[in-house]
Design an enzyme around this catalytic site. Sequence first.
Site, PDB file in Angstrom:
ATOM      1  N   ASN A 215      -9.844  -7.588  15.477  1.00  0.00           N
ATOM      2  CA  ASN A 215      -8.792  -8.334  14.567  1.00  0.00           C
ATOM      3  C   ASN A 215      -7.639  -7.733  14.366  1.00  0.00           C
ATOM      4  OD1 ASN A 215      -7.671  -9.551  12.368  1.00  0.00           O
ATOM      5  ND2 ASN A 215      -9.399  -8.707  10.825  1.00  0.00           N
TER       6      ASN A 215
ATOM      7  N   HIS B 273      20.316  24.365  16.599  1.00  0.00           N
ATOM      8  CA  HIS B 273      20.552  25.468  17.440  1.00  0.00           C
ATOM      9  C   HIS B 273      19.286  25.764  18.181  1.00  0.00           C
ATOM     10  CE1 HIS B 273      24.096  26.060  15.116  1.00  0.00           C
ATOM     11  NE2 HIS B 273      23.085  25.975  13.910  1.00  0.00           N
TER      12      HIS B 273
ATOM     13  N   GLY C  11       0.730  -1.327  -0.046  1.00  0.00           N
ATOM     14  CA  GLY C  11      -0.003   0.095  -0.176  1.00  0.00           C
ATOM     15  C   GLY C  11       0.594   1.296  -0.065  1.00  0.00           C
TER      16      GLY C  11
END
Length: 395
Positions: A163, A311, A9
């Site tokens: 699931n 920085h 995907g």
Amino acid sequence: MDTVILAAGEGTRMRPLTADRPKPMLPVADRPLLEHTIEAARSAGADRIILVIGYEGAAIREHFGDVWDGLPIEYVEQSTQDGTADALQVASQELDDEPFAVLNGDGLYDPQSLRAVFEAGPAVGAMRVPNPSQYGVLELSEDESRVTGVIEKPSDPPSDLVNTGAYVFPGEAVDWLDVAESERGERELTDVLDRACESTTVAPVEMDRWLDVGRPWELLDANEWLIGERSRAVAGNVHPGADLQGRVVVEPGATVRHGVVIEGPAMIREGATVGPNAYIRGTTLVDRNAQIGHAVEVKNSVVMAGASIAHLSYVGDSVIGPDVNFGAGTVVANLRHDDQSVRVTVKGESVDTGRRKFGCVCGPGAKTGINTSLNVGVTLDAGATTNPGAVVRRD
């Protein structure tokens, strides 16, 4: 057992982090997410991996090759992403009539729990969650000994058992893959699971731990899990004036300069530089060749390879993509004043992260001008830039 891992995907919910790589290749601790999935599969009993690739698939082939740490790898290409059942049908050319496993390539699985799924097949990995309506919820027999179906994101969940995308199918399941398109216009693996439930007994196997890594803040969850399990290991160049506390990993070739304080769990990877006078806390990954410079504080974040926060900056609860550059004084806000959880726009929709603290997501190569302020939950697209002094309140 042959194990099919779905990794084709585009990872659109993870944008912009997937602008230049497939989602399974995003970093979790010291390796790509997919490598953890393959390792868990091998620990569970896989003796051959079949990788279904598509979007930016060359990166996966290049990383793993034909054999990964002694485990054979086969590749099949899903040229059009028509759903998970379509991906399995593409992979079926490599399968025989023996039982086989299927895993999602963007899932983190506890290896011991995954072994229990492999041994119980036909089976589906399951987990009890407090918010089942956000997942595919398993329908169970009255005694909860077998799965009878799965309902995607129901408003009234029949159970709290969801699931996890870990399956063991019988060999004949290769004949059940011609499922129709769902309402989303895709052929879904859950419809194949429904057919399996009609034809045989499919056991729900509760897993101790599992994580679906589909959205940027879940990449923080994944790193919190796996970096959090690491023991202290300091092998790089650490100045005696640095203070490393707790479970800190400094890889060979990394540099930690004078005045740095790192409160673990944290991982500083090969070629990375931290300091001088920087502060790293929370569960933080500083990936290869990244730079955390003078007077920079990074808290509970993922800073990907080649990024530079050089920085006088603050980065909290954020995901910083590869080769990002923060101008001096860039500050990330990570807390809403109303104490509500932070929301992020995913595929055009405002989504609740469930996190009280979440900062920003910066795509590959994004750059900020000096003294930029980034509001909670904002995203900088790949290559995006800000002007000096900018206040960024929207993506």
